[in-house]
Design a protein around this motif. Structure first.
Motif, short mmCIF file in Angstrom:
data_model
loop_
_atom_site.label_atom_id
_atom_site.label_comp_id
_atom_site.label_asym_id
_atom_site.label_seq_id
_atom_site.Cartn_x
_atom_site.Cartn_y
_atom_site.Cartn_z
N SER A 116 3.55 -1.57 3.61
CA SER A 116 3.14 -0.23 3.21
C SER A 116 4.28 0.75 3.49
CB SER A 116 1.87 0.20 3.95
OG SER A 116 2.08 0.14 5.36
N HIS B 257 -4.54 5.85 -1.51
CA HIS B 257 -4.42 5.71 -0.06
C HIS B 257 -3.68 6.93 0.47
CE1 HIS B 257 -5.56 1.41 -0.42
NE2 HIS B 257 -4.87 1.49 -1.55
N ILE C 244 0.84 -1.18 0.00
CA ILE C 244 0.00 0.00 0.00
C ILE C 244 0.89 1.24 0.00
CG2 ILE C 244 -1.77 1.31 1.23
CD1 ILE C 244 -2.75 -1.29 2.43
#
Length: 246
Positions: free
Chosen positions: A187, A24, A2
């Protein structure tokens, strides 16, 4: 992996909406004026206390206010987690106290600072399902030779013998393909796209709007993924050559 893009996004309200749609985001408690756009447009988001900014420029962290803010947003469908407030360049006991005070009903992620002991890195990797890696102290600049040697030591205790992390790892200020494609991160975040959507960044032929310029940077970042596992630095060049040849 992510890719969390730090806000605020430069340009108009429409620029921010177009950029954030389907992405995101990371929202700092120090800069919340695009929070509405994030809540409506993003796939998911994480929250940050702004401790790093305060550390750089001076100022006192409002821990109670930040905690209440995170709790108020934690039921939103797009909420992923909040960074638990930390004392950058503080002692391990300072940061352990911050962790102990965090409410159990709000999903929080601790920060392991690279200047802290490897013992603490290993303990956090078994105590939490996600741990954020923060560059600090003499390792404050990601991507330097000294920083890579320290990351290698940290990976050595936070991963098993196969290079698989004991928990999910998040890279603070590590949304650079030259960094995250070598690390087994779930992430990472940065404000690269938000800060660099300016015409000089693109030379003679910049995209026409700030939002478009930010999107170009983000698209280039998101075209890359993190490593599936940690490979020791002395073996990475050989591995990458083999992968390229396949």
């Amino acid at each position: 992996m992510i890719h969390y893009h730090g806000t605020p996004i430069s340009g108009s309200h429409l620029d921010a909406v177009r950029f954030l749609r389907g992405r995101h985001a990371l929202v700092s408690h120090l800069s919340v004026y695009q929070l509405g756009e994030v809540l409506e447009c993003c796939q998911s988001f994480v929250l940050d206390s702004g401790a790093f900014t305060l550390w750089k420029h001076g100022g006192k962290l409002n821990v109670a206010g930040y905690t209440e803010w995170c709790e108020s947003l934690s039921r939103h469908p797009g909420y992923d987690w909040s960074l638990i407030p930390d004392v950058i360049d503080g002692s391990e006991s300072d940061n352990d106290a911050m962790l102990a005070d965090w409410p159990n009903n709000v999903r929080g992620v601790p920060v392991f600072h690279l200047h802290e002991s490897l013992r603490r890195a290993e303990e956090l990797s078994f105590q939490y399902d996600i741990v954020a890696l923060g560059s600090s102290g003499e390792f404050a600049t990601p991507g330097t030779e000294k920083w890579w040697h320290r990351i290698a030591e940290v990976m050595g205790v936070m991963c098993d013998d196969e290079g698989r992390p004991h928990c999910r790892l998040h890279g603070l200020r590590m949304l650079d393909p030259a960094i995250f494609h070598r690390l087994p991160l779930t992430s990472a975040d940065s404000t690269n796209a938000a800060q660099n959507g300016v015409p000089p960044r693109f030379g003679m032929y910049p995209p026409p709007s700030s939002g478009a310029r930010c999107a170009v940077i983000a698209d280039r970042i998101e075209a890359h993924n993190s490593a599936a596992r940690w490979v020791p630095l002395d073996k990475q060049d050989t591995l990458f050559k083999l992968e390229a040849a396949q």
